[in-house]
Motif scaffolding. Sequence first.
Motif, PDB file in Angstrom:
ATOM      1  N   GLU A 163     -10.512   0.174   3.647  1.00 41.97           N
ATOM      2  CA  GLU A 163      -9.716  -0.838   3.174  1.00 41.97           C
ATOM      3  C   GLU A 163      -8.248  -0.592   2.478  1.00 41.97           C
ATOM      4  O   GLU A 163      -8.267  -0.510   1.657  1.00 41.97           O
ATOM      5  N   PRO A 164      -8.086   0.376   3.956  1.00 44.19           N
ATOM      6  CA  PRO A 164      -6.143   0.955   3.217  1.00 44.19           C
ATOM      7  C   PRO A 164      -5.109  -0.090   3.002  1.00 44.19           C
ATOM      8  O   PRO A 164      -4.119   0.710   2.254  1.00 44.19           O
ATOM      9  N   SER A 165      -5.549  -0.863   3.584  1.00 45.49           N
ATOM     10  CA  SER A 165      -3.737  -1.957   3.545  1.00 45.49           C
ATOM     11  C   SER A 165      -4.035  -2.902   2.168  1.00 45.49           C
ATOM     12  O   SER A 165      -3.033  -3.879   2.143  1.00 45.49           O
ATOM     13  N   MET A 166      -5.450  -2.605   1.567  1.00 43.27           N
ATOM     14  CA  MET A 166      -5.599  -3.583   0.784  1.00 43.27           C
ATOM     15  C   MET A 166      -4.288  -3.358  -0.217  1.00 43.27           C
ATOM     16  O   MET A 166      -4.103  -2.323  -1.197  1.00 43.27           O
ATOM     17  N   GLY A 167      -3.677  -4.793  -1.120  1.00 46.60           N
ATOM     18  CA  GLY A 167      -3.010  -4.798  -2.122  1.00 46.60           C
ATOM     19  C   GLY A 167      -1.615  -4.744  -1.760  1.00 46.60           C
ATOM     20  O   GLY A 167      -0.603  -4.137  -2.802  1.00 46.60           O
ATOM     21  N   LEU A 168      -1.196  -4.071  -0.369  1.00 46.22           N
ATOM     22  CA  LEU A 168      -0.247  -3.595  -0.224  1.00 46.22           C
ATOM     23  C   LEU A 168       0.574  -4.441   0.573  1.00 46.22           C
ATOM     24  O   LEU A 168       0.268  -5.481   1.029  1.00 46.22           O
ATOM     25  N   SER A 169       2.089  -4.393   0.334  1.00 48.05           N
ATOM     26  CA  SER A 169       3.452  -4.985   0.681  1.00 48.05           C
ATOM     27  C   SER A 169       3.197  -4.770   2.149  1.00 48.05           C
ATOM     28  O   SER A 169       2.791  -4.174   2.920  1.00 48.05           O
ATOM     29  N   PRO A 170       4.056  -6.370   3.225  1.00 53.31           N
ATOM     30  CA  PRO A 170       3.584  -5.965   4.488  1.00 53.31           C
ATOM     31  C   PRO A 170       4.704  -4.500   5.040  1.00 53.31           C
ATOM     32  O   PRO A 170       4.018  -4.308   5.779  1.00 53.31           O
ATOM     33  N   ILE A 171       5.751  -4.150   4.166  1.00 52.50           N
ATOM     34  CA  ILE A 171       5.837  -3.087   4.874  1.00 52.50           C
ATOM     35  C   ILE A 171       4.804  -1.750   4.779  1.00 52.50           C
ATOM     36  O   ILE A 171       4.972  -0.872   5.386  1.00 52.50           O
ATOM     37  N   MET A 172       4.446  -1.651   3.315  1.00 48.56           N
ATOM     38  CA  MET A 172       3.714  -0.035   3.167  1.00 48.56           C
ATOM     39  C   MET A 172       2.197  -0.706   3.739  1.00 48.56           C
ATOM     40  O   MET A 172       2.034   0.987   4.898  1.00 48.56           O
ATOM     41  N   MET A 173       2.405  -1.722   4.442  1.00 51.58           N
ATOM     42  CA  MET A 173       0.948  -2.232   5.389  1.00 51.58           C
ATOM     43  C   MET A 173       1.007  -1.299   6.770  1.00 51.58           C
ATOM     44  O   MET A 173       0.395  -0.671   7.010  1.00 51.58           O
ATOM     45  N   GLN A 174       2.049  -1.990   6.752  1.00 51.07           N
ATOM     46  CA  GLN A 174       3.011  -1.054   7.956  1.00 51.07           C
ATOM     47  C   GLN A 174       3.247   0.179   8.221  1.00 51.07           C
ATOM     48  O   GLN A 174       2.374   0.384   8.987  1.00 51.07           O
ATOM     49  N   LYS A 175       3.037   0.779   7.610  1.00 50.29           N
ATOM     50  CA  LYS A 175       3.906   1.819   7.212  1.00 50.29           C
ATOM     51  C   LYS A 175       1.873   3.322   7.338  1.00 50.29           C
ATOM     52  O   LYS A 175       1.766   4.039   7.840  1.00 50.29           O
ATOM     53  N   ILE A 176       1.173   2.265   6.657  1.00 48.17           N
ATOM     54  CA  ILE A 176      -0.048   2.517   6.713  1.00 48.17           C
ATOM     55  C   ILE A 176      -0.646   2.572   8.186  1.00 48.17           C
ATOM     56  O   ILE A 176      -1.407   3.884   8.811  1.00 48.17           O
ATOM     57  N   MET A 177      -0.922   1.570   9.136  1.00 49.92           N
ATOM     58  CA  MET A 177      -0.900   1.322  10.034  1.00 49.92           C
ATOM     59  C   MET A 177      -0.479   2.189  11.278  1.00 49.92           C
ATOM     60  O   MET A 177      -1.130   2.555  11.912  1.00 49.92           O
ATOM     61  N   THR A 178       0.426   2.503  11.441  1.00 52.47           N
ATOM     62  CA  THR A 178       1.212   3.612  11.851  1.00 52.47           C
ATOM     63  C   THR A 178       0.698   4.723  11.840  1.00 52.47           C
ATOM     64  O   THR A 178       0.813   5.396  12.545  1.00 52.47           O
ATOM     65  N   THR A 179       0.576   5.585  10.350  1.00 52.21           N
ATOM     66  CA  THR A 179      -0.031   6.652  10.400  1.00 52.21           C
ATOM     67  C   THR A 179      -1.735   6.873  11.105  1.00 52.21           C
ATOM     68  O   THR A 179      -1.801   7.891  11.141  1.00 52.21           O
TER      69      THR A 179
END
Length: 238
Positions: A163-179
């Motif tokens: 769950e790398p996107s847990m609790g993240l803002s949509p922008i941060m989540m995008q950044k994690i998914m891009t990574t």
Amino acid sequence: MMALLEVEDLRVAYGKIEAVKGISFRVEAGEVVTLIGTNGAGKTTTLRTLSGLLKPVTGKITFDGQVLNGVGAHKIVAMGLAHSPEGRRIFPRLSIEENLQLGAFLRRDGDAITKDIQRAYELFPILGERRKQAAGTLSGGEQQMLAMGRALMSQPKLLMLDEPSMGLSPIMMQKIMTTIRELKAQGTTILLVEQNASAALSLADHGHVMEIGKISLSGTGQELLHDESVRKAYLGED
Ligand code: ATP
């Protein structure tokens, strides 16, 4: 040909509670495979078992041609299976750089470790800018980046992300998914557990839907993304 990871009829229990009830799946080298499903489906339990933190009741786990059953957690990391756990678990009082160094605790190749720390800073520039700062002062999303960076420091053949996107803002989540896409492009094999099914399926080669300890549906990321039952249950459509 054997896959990098093969899981056969895995069962895991906490006392009398059977959390994983006989699941089988494989991860080929170079792939992103995702496990999606609601809370309590058994996804975290599966990753913790693959890491050697929990003992399966039955089932066989083969990684890189070797049976993992009975192998200790440290040895499993040394074999190339890294785990970025749910809830991040960074060391808050240590600096960002020290946290990254700890990810390389099994390595003795000092120069290469320094290069990999640089690579983590290229992947996540904010970590480089803050390298001397206590990790506990980072935002949630930045701590998630650090947890991923730290897992990469063991030079894993397979990176498991819980769950790398847990609790993240949509922008941060995008950044994690891009990574995650970048890591895949660089050849890292990834097993991704996510509540955010649409983000996970859009970048996964294969996915498995887990429901109360079982895999109820499997397919390519695209197949599952367009599956009507998945759309209704996990993508919030009716
Ligand atoms: P989430 O997305 O909420 O983390 P999950 O799919 O990762 O869910 P698990 O955390 O693997 O699910 O939990 C599977 C089941 O095992 C749940 O019913 C949970 O309550 C139970 N469980 C998890 N950890 C323990 C534990 N330490 N002791 C007893 N039961 C547990």
